[in-house]
Motif scaffolding. Structure first.
Motif, PDB file in Angstrom:
ATOM      1  N   UNK A 106       0.807  -1.215   0.000  1.00 37.43           N
ATOM      2  CA  UNK A 106       0.000   0.000   0.000  1.00 37.43           C
ATOM      3  C   UNK A 106       0.837   1.261   0.000  1.00 37.43           C
ATOM      4  N   UNK A 107       2.106   1.139  -0.394  1.00 34.08           N
ATOM      5  CA  UNK A 107       3.002   2.305  -0.379  1.00 34.08           C
ATOM      6  C   UNK A 107       2.539   3.378  -1.348  1.00 34.08           C
ATOM      7  N   UNK A 108       1.949   2.985  -2.492  1.00 37.05           N
ATOM      8  CA  UNK A 108       1.496   3.979  -3.465  1.00 37.05           C
ATOM      9  C   UNK A 108       0.344   4.822  -2.932  1.00 37.05           C
ATOM     10  N   UNK A 109      -0.369   4.303  -1.951  1.00 34.99           N
ATOM     11  CA  UNK A 109      -1.485   5.026  -1.345  1.00 34.99           C
ATOM     12  C   UNK A 109      -1.117   5.603   0.016  1.00 34.99           C
ATOM     13  N   UNK A 110       0.147   5.476   0.402  1.00 36.55           N
ATOM     14  CA  UNK A 110       0.599   6.018   1.680  1.00 36.55           C
ATOM     15  C   UNK A 110       0.150   5.231   2.882  1.00 36.55           C
TER      16      UNK A 110
END
Length: 290
Positions: free
Chosen positions: A68-72
């Motif tokens: 979920x890194x792309x969504x913070x």
């Protein structure tokens, strides 16, 4: 002589049955809409950005890919909380069955008054709010964490056994009342069986359905529990979802929806298993009679 009521004509009976079906359909449809509306709203929230209105399935991708890194969002806490809740579900079910099944069986056989006392104690958690329960459990857990155990969330199983007692007791009580426990135990004892054999080979096979029901209900309660874990400073699935919701509410909502679907699947599986066991038992009885 009593007056015999004339039978209704076939057409009137057909009209009455048709009206009953219409009423049942309307009631079930209204209940289905009432239950499905919030679930549909949750689903729409997960695939539509609340500010920009852009549609996408990125929150679901984050759940199934674990990134979920792309969504913070940090997904590691979510998977840790899920693992803790699953482990707690298994341990709680085992402790609940070990505590309730022998106690209820012996009370049902030996002392009906004791059975009513057990029922009263088991239903107490329904009348005690979770926040009040934590106030009493907090000092005990603090002492156990320092002197006996650790701060591992798995030890929440003791508190969760208390929370699931009312639901598990009712499911097991229905199973006990559906069979003649006294006759079965006396017949087995008259044939020379010891009490352990009576319990494991005679009574337990007849209580499998109610034990499965109590287990599935307990799993659903543990997976949805938040208050006790949060106030005791432990991280389970619901606490992890709350923490995740601070950074990305869409992923948290999507995971909550999956948890609801999982609980629904458990209920359906319980019904399917119970029906399969009932048919298998009826088939066995027919084979013996035949």
């Amino acid at each position: 002589m009593q007056d015999v009521k004339p039978e209704q004509p076939v057409q009137l009976r057909a009209i009455r049955i048709r009206r009953q079906r219409i009423v049942k359909t309307l009631v079930l449809g209204a209940v289905a809409i009432f239950l499905a509306t919030p679930l549909l709203a949750m689903l729409l929230f997960t695939v539509r950005q609340p500010l920009s209105g852009v549609w996408g399935i990125e929150p679901w991708k984050a759940i199934f890919t674990g990134d979920g890194s792309s969504l913070g969002a940090d997904m590691s806490a979510l998977w840790k909380g899920l693992g803790v809740s699953l482990a707690l579900s298994a341990v709680t079910v085992v402790l609940m069955l070990l505590l309730l099944v022998p106690t209820m069986v012996m009370a049902h056989i030996r002392n009906k008054r004791l059975e009513r006392a057990i029922e009263w104690v088991s239903t107490l958690p329904l009348t005690i709010p979770a926040i009040v329960l934590v106030v009493g459990l907090g000092p005990m857990y603090r002492w156990m964490s320092i002197n006996l155990l650790s701060t591992n969330p798995i030890w929440l199983c003791f508190a969760y056994v208390i929370l699931v007692l009312p639901f598990a007791f009712r499911a097991l009580a229905v199973g006990l009342r559906s069979i003649d426990v006294n006759t079965l135990s006396e017949a087995a004892r008259s044939l020379g069986a010891s009490w352990p054999k009576v319990f494991f080979k005679v009574l337990i096979p007849n209580l499998w359905q109610s034990m499965l029901s109590a287990s599935f209900i307990s799993v659903a309660v543990v997976l949805g529990e938040y208050t006790v874990a949060s106030l005791l400073g432990r991280t389970n699935l619901q606490v992890a979802l709350f923490q995740l919701g601070q950074s990305n509410a869409q992923i948290s909502t999507a995971m909550s929806l999956l948890a609801l679907v999982f609980a629904t699947v458990l209920v359906i599986a319980l019904d399917v298993i119970a029906e399969h066991m009932r048919r298998r038992q009826e088939k066995g009885q027919n084979d013996v009679i035949g």
